[in-house]
Design a protein around this motif. Structure first.
Motif, PDB file in Angstrom:
ATOM      1  N   CYS A   1       0.840  -1.191   0.000  1.00 11.27           N
ATOM      2  CA  CYS A   1       0.000   0.000   0.000  1.00 11.27           C
ATOM      3  C   CYS A   1       0.881   1.250   0.000  1.00 11.27           C
ATOM      4  CB  CYS A   1      -0.904  -0.017   1.236  1.00 11.27           C
ATOM      5  SG  CYS A   1      -1.952   1.426   1.406  1.00 11.27           S
ATOM      6  N   THR A   2       0.622   2.162  -0.928  1.00 15.68           N
ATOM      7  CA  THR A   2       1.365   3.414  -0.996  1.00 15.68           C
ATOM      8  C   THR A   2       0.369   4.568  -1.015  1.00 15.68           C
ATOM      9  OG1 THR A   2       3.066   2.313  -2.322  1.00 15.68           O
ATOM     10  CG2 THR A   2       3.146   4.712  -2.207  1.00 15.68           C
ATOM     11  N   THR A   3       0.533   5.504  -0.070  1.00 17.98           N
ATOM     12  CA  THR A   3      -0.384   6.633   0.066  1.00 17.98           C
ATOM     13  C   THR A   3       0.382   7.937  -0.103  1.00 17.98           C
ATOM     14  OG1 THR A   3      -1.729   5.379   1.644  1.00 17.98           O
ATOM     15  CG2 THR A   3      -2.049   7.761   1.601  1.00 17.98           C
ATOM     16  N   TRP A   4      -0.197   8.862  -0.883  1.00 22.31           N
ATOM     17  CA  TRP A   4       0.400  10.183  -1.094  1.00 22.31           C
ATOM     18  C   TRP A   4      -0.598  11.250  -0.654  1.00 22.31           C
ATOM     19  CZ3 TRP A   4       0.176   6.418  -4.864  1.00 22.31           C
ATOM     20  CH2 TRP A   4       1.415   5.889  -5.317  1.00 22.31           C
ATOM     21  N   ARG A   5      -0.099  12.279  -0.010  1.00 20.05           N
ATOM     22  CA  ARG A   5      -0.946  13.425   0.317  1.00 20.05           C
ATOM     23  C   ARG A   5      -0.085  14.675   0.384  1.00 20.05           C
ATOM     24  NH1 ARG A   5      -0.973  10.546   5.244  1.00 20.05           N
ATOM     25  NH2 ARG A   5      -2.924   9.591   4.614  1.00 20.05           N
ATOM     26  N   ARG A   6      -0.717  15.802   0.282  1.00 22.27           N
ATOM     27  CA  ARG A   6      -0.024  17.075   0.403  1.00 22.27           C
ATOM     28  C   ARG A   6      -0.356  17.653   1.775  1.00 22.27           C
ATOM     29  NH1 ARG A   6      -0.680  22.385  -3.549  1.00 22.27           N
ATOM     30  NH2 ARG A   6       1.055  23.592  -2.660  1.00 22.27           N
ATOM     31  N   GLY A   7       0.667  17.816   2.610  1.00 20.02           N
ATOM     32  CA  GLY A   7       0.441  18.324   3.967  1.00 20.02           C
ATOM     33  C   GLY A   7      -0.087  17.251   4.891  1.00 20.02           C
ATOM     34  N   ARG A   8      -0.688  17.677   5.986  1.00 19.03           N
ATOM     35  CA  ARG A   8      -1.161  16.721   6.987  1.00 19.03           C
ATOM     36  C   ARG A   8      -2.439  16.035   6.519  1.00 19.03           C
ATOM     37  NH1 ARG A   8      -5.347  18.921   9.848  1.00 19.03           N
ATOM     38  NH2 ARG A   8      -5.684  21.179   9.628  1.00 19.03           N
TER      39      ARG A   8
END
Length: 203
Positions: A133-140
């Motif tokens: 599983c790979t998760t990307w987000r910008r900021g918190r």
């Protein structure tokens, strides 16, 4: 027996597994030992072992001695909007990549935007990797009110195969999810790779 030399060797090794002479968990002989025992070259052994990997009869990580596979425990994923399942022994790797291509489009950011990335190797109680599983987000991390998830067949890459013990090119499911905030902006993109022999999808 007709067929190429590697097919004949694969058939012989398959028989050892199916008759129980090589039981689940049995470490198969090294390539050098198989070459000597059967009077064949290294390429023949490599192709035969790859064939049995593709069939799910043997598994193991690269540079390690393959072993006879246990019958896979099959799990069911019923909702694409729950946090992806991860055992307490999951391995985490954090990084801050730059968004590009499809990922930038999914998150609605400019190419080159720095993102938070969390990669998780999901490991079950017996130590078998059951998903990546790979998760990307910008900021918190932010809350979401909706999501979109696309499911497609996927051939395991060399890196994915090494982590899961599959053969490169083995069949897996690829789930690509994007979560959205109330204003419609994407807040998170996530890819989940699930070996097809270890999962059923009911979504």
């Amino acid at each position: 027996m007709a067929g190429a030399p590697y097919q004949r060797l694969a058939a012989h090794l398959r028989q050892l597994i199916e008759t129980g002479e090589w039981p689940p968990g049995y470490r198969i002989p090294s390539h050098a030992q198989l070459q000597q025992q059967h009077g064949v070259g290294r390429g023949v052994v490599e192709y035969a072992v790859q064939q049995l990997r593709r069939e799910g009869l043997i598994e193991g990580v690269r540079r390690g001695r393959p072993y006879v596979a246990y019958p896979p425990a099959v799990r069911t994923l019923v909702s694409p909007d729950v946090d992806w399942p991860a055992h307490r022994d999951a391995k985490h790797v954090e990084s801050r990549p730059l968004a590009g291509g499809d990922l930038a489009l999914r998150l609605g950011v400019a190419p080159g935007t720095r993102l938070s990335c969390l990669a998780v190797e999901m490991v079950d109680g017996s130590g078998v990797t059951v998903g990546l599983c790979t998760t990307w987000r910008r900021g918190r991390r932010r809350g979401h009110v909706s999501y979109r998830c696309e499911v497609s067949p996927h051939q395991a890459t060399v890196a994915e195969a090494e982590l899961t013990g599959l053969a490169a090119g083995a069949v897996a499911f690829l789930l690509q999810r994007v979560r959205y905030a109330a204003d419609g902006r994407p807040v998170e993109a996530c890819d989940l790779v699930l070996p097809a022999d270890r999962w059923r999808l009911r979504v």
